[in-house]
Design an enzyme around this catalytic site. Sequence first.
Site, PDB file in Angstrom:
ATOM      1  N   CYS A   1       0.813  -1.184   0.116  1.00  0.00           N
ATOM      2  CA  CYS A   1      -0.016  -0.071   0.061  1.00  0.00           C
ATOM      3  C   CYS A   1       0.821   1.247   0.127  1.00  0.00           C
ATOM      4  O   CYS A   1       0.542   2.203  -0.680  1.00  0.00           O
ATOM      5  CB  CYS A   1      -0.889   0.232   1.272  1.00  0.00           C
ATOM      6  SG  CYS A   1      -2.019  -1.517   1.101  1.00  0.00           S
TER       7      CYS A   1
ATOM      8  N   ARG B   1      -7.716  -4.189  -2.989  1.00  0.00           N
ATOM      9  CA  ARG B   1      -7.279  -3.113  -3.742  1.00  0.00           C
ATOM     10  C   ARG B   1      -8.302  -2.714  -5.119  1.00  0.00           C
ATOM     11  O   ARG B   1      -8.210  -3.429  -6.070  1.00  0.00           O
ATOM     12  CB  ARG B   1      -5.897  -3.290  -4.274  1.00  0.00           C
ATOM     13  CG  ARG B   1      -4.874  -3.583  -3.321  1.00  0.00           C
ATOM     14  CD  ARG B   1      -3.562  -3.975  -4.074  1.00  0.00           C
ATOM     15  NE  ARG B   1      -2.595  -4.611  -2.849  1.00  0.00           N
ATOM     16  CZ  ARG B   1      -2.288  -3.995  -1.823  1.00  0.00           C
ATOM     17  NH1 ARG B   1      -2.306  -2.736  -1.811  1.00  0.00           N
ATOM     18  NH2 ARG B   1      -1.439  -4.513  -0.977  1.00  0.00           N
TER      19      ARG B   1
END
EC number: 1.11.1.24
Length: 213
Positions: A50, A127
Amino acid sequence: MTESTVTFPQLNQPAPDFTAKTTHGMKSLADYKGKWLVLFSHPADFTPVCTTEFIGFATRAEKFAALNCELLGLSIDSVHSHIAWARSIEQNFGITIPFPIIADLSMAVAKSYGMIQPGASDTAAVRATFFIDPNGIMRAMVYYPMSNGRSIDEFVRMLEAMQTSDANKIATPENWHVGEPVIVPPPATMADAAVRKDQGHNYVDWYYCTKTL
């Protein structure tokens, strides 16, 4: 609706409305009217994949802005966690995060956008990336697994392609970039197909013609 039911927004339909607390104060979908919005979720703050994605979005933020597009992140973490993580990225990588991050502790926004995938996690957003146009319409959705980072350059390319298609009523081929030939929509009748070869396009066959804008 059962607890395990997952809802998803639909392409070419209004994006799910939201009002949420972010690192830049309260934000609503209505705040982005008149601009494109890329809304993207990540599993958790202070995680390595991330972090690379946020750096990628941040370093291309000016490119998105030049395309009349805002960025908005989300995870199921608190505002304080988001602030601490953004500060950590700046301190450790020298990159400032210029866009807001939604704190979605209740998972309300994540659930309305189908960011919670029971096959991957019941407590973290996958995601997911959503392209919402200036009229609040969902135009594209992209989902990635927890283990693999997204290509931010591909999202820039996709946005440029959609904007070009909207402006010129054309389609774009695989991996199209600005300046390359575009696809002319195929004819819808036998009569139109019969004259397609004489219309001045780069002709391959009646259903496949390209042109340069």
